[in-house]
Design an enzyme around this catalytic site. Structure first.
Site, PDB file in Angstrom:
ATOM      1  N   GLU A   1       1.350  84.668  52.174  1.00  0.00           N
ATOM      2  CA  GLU A   1       1.250  84.476  51.429  1.00  0.00           C
ATOM      3  C   GLU A   1       1.633  83.779  50.013  1.00  0.00           C
ATOM      4  O   GLU A   1       1.838  82.516  50.466  1.00  0.00           O
ATOM      5  CB  GLU A   1       3.010  84.744  50.467  1.00  0.00           C
ATOM      6  CG  GLU A   1       2.966  86.269  51.444  1.00  0.00           C
ATOM      7  CD  GLU A   1       5.008  86.704  50.938  1.00  0.00           C
ATOM      8  OE1 GLU A   1       5.052  87.912  51.409  1.00  0.00           O
ATOM      9  OE2 GLU A   1       5.478  85.985  51.141  1.00  0.00           O
TER      10      GLU A   1
ATOM     11  N   HIS B   1       5.187  82.784  54.454  1.00  0.00           N
ATOM     12  CA  HIS B   1       4.573  81.827  52.917  1.00  0.00           C
ATOM     13  C   HIS B   1       4.565  80.132  53.312  1.00  0.00           C
ATOM     14  O   HIS B   1       5.241  79.479  52.771  1.00  0.00           O
ATOM     15  CB  HIS B   1       5.792  82.676  52.598  1.00  0.00           C
ATOM     16  CG  HIS B   1       5.527  81.725  51.223  1.00  0.00           C
ATOM     17  ND1 HIS B   1       6.205  82.989  49.437  1.00  0.00           N
ATOM     18  CD2 HIS B   1       4.776  81.117  49.977  1.00  0.00           C
ATOM     19  CE1 HIS B   1       5.235  82.352  48.773  1.00  0.00           C
ATOM     20  NE2 HIS B   1       5.041  81.408  49.063  1.00  0.00           N
TER      21      HIS B   1
ATOM     22  N   HIS C   1      10.943  92.023  49.402  1.00  0.00           N
ATOM     23  CA  HIS C   1      12.029  91.069  48.840  1.00  0.00           C
ATOM     24  C   HIS C   1      13.550  91.779  48.957  1.00  0.00           C
ATOM     25  O   HIS C   1      13.945  92.936  47.908  1.00  0.00           O
ATOM     26  CB  HIS C   1      11.515  90.714  47.416  1.00  0.00           C
ATOM     27  CG  HIS C   1      12.640  89.493  46.722  1.00  0.00           C
ATOM     28  ND1 HIS C   1      12.355  88.036  47.520  1.00  0.00           N
ATOM     29  CD2 HIS C   1      14.100  89.370  46.306  1.00  0.00           C
ATOM     30  CE1 HIS C   1      13.225  86.870  46.618  1.00  0.00           C
ATOM     31  NE2 HIS C   1      13.829  87.829  46.356  1.00  0.00           N
TER      32      HIS C   1
END
Length: 237
Positions: free
Chosen positions: A70, A43, A190
């Site tokens: 991401e 990310h 997550h």
């Protein structure tokens, strides 16, 4: 089969805290695959506080499994995606200064924008996934963007799991079933960890992939990276 994609952002955070190249992000990615990871997730944020744009370019020819990038679909990220062409792009609604992802997209409010981004990425042959919560109408709208998958934001599950696992997972089961009905694949991520992952996997239908970083890297401090990846993979069997 549910794939395990290992997010290596925290490895880059550790490296950046000291300068230099220890730990070596590229070597860690190669070793994660060697130890059984089905994919590598990064990310890259605008401030490059962990994964840098240069890391993304360096990792692309090295990653032999799925490469998942991401991020918030800014012009800069889209340019990076089109140049690197990862296996998958996961679109998240994070602000530039966000510490970590804290919510999924409100797709209705961003439908035109997300559709244009998905169209651009799919034309380049990049699989697209939209980060969402469990609201079923929102998931139906995600399908209208033309995305291939959704990624379910699982922090609410992780928070509720210790008190009542069945209640915690129920909205995610309904969301996954709804996504499947409208032709979307299902990813999740997550705060999934060794305590809650197996129950999530055993109860969630149509789960294609989980992306796990913080918990897995934290466990690796005690277990070692190879054993940590093996433990997470074992939860997905």
């Amino acid at each position: 089969m549910t794939n395990l994609s290992v997010n290596i952002n925290k490895v880059a955070t550790l490296r950046n805290s000291r300068g230099g190249n220890v730990p070596d992000v590229e070597k860690v990615a190669i070793d994660c695959e060697r130890f059984g990871a089905d994919g590598i997730t990064v990310h890259p944020r605008p401030d490059e506080r962990h994964i840098r744009r240069s890391d993304v370019y360096a990792l692309r020819p090295l990653v032999r499994t799925e490469f998942n990038i991401e991020g918030y679909p800014s012009e800069e990220l889209i340019d990076l995606l089109l140049k690197v062409k990862p296996t998958q792009a996961t679109l998240v609604p994070d602000a530039p200064d966000a510490l970590t992802s804290t919510a999924g997209w409100n797709v209705g409010e961003n439908l035109e924008f997300l559709t244009s981004v998905v169209d651009c990425l799919k034309e380049a042959g990049i699989r697209t996934s939209i980060f969402v919560g469990t609201d079923i109408e929102n998931i139906k709208l995600a399908a209208k963007t033309g995305a291939d998958r959704i990624e379910l934001y699982t922090e609410p599950y992780a928070v509720a799991f210790p008190k009542n696992p069945a209640d915690a997972v129920a909205p995610f089961v309904a969301a996954s079933e709804a996504a499947h009905r409208v032709g979307l694949g299902v990813n999740a991520g997550h705060d999934l960890n060794l305590e809650n992952l197996r129950y999530f996997y055993e109860n969630l239908p149509h789960l294609n992939e989980v992306s796990i970083g913080h918990a897995l890297i934290a466990d690796a401090l005690y277990m070692g990276l190879e054993k940590a990846i093996a433990a997470y993979k074992n939860c997905l069997r």
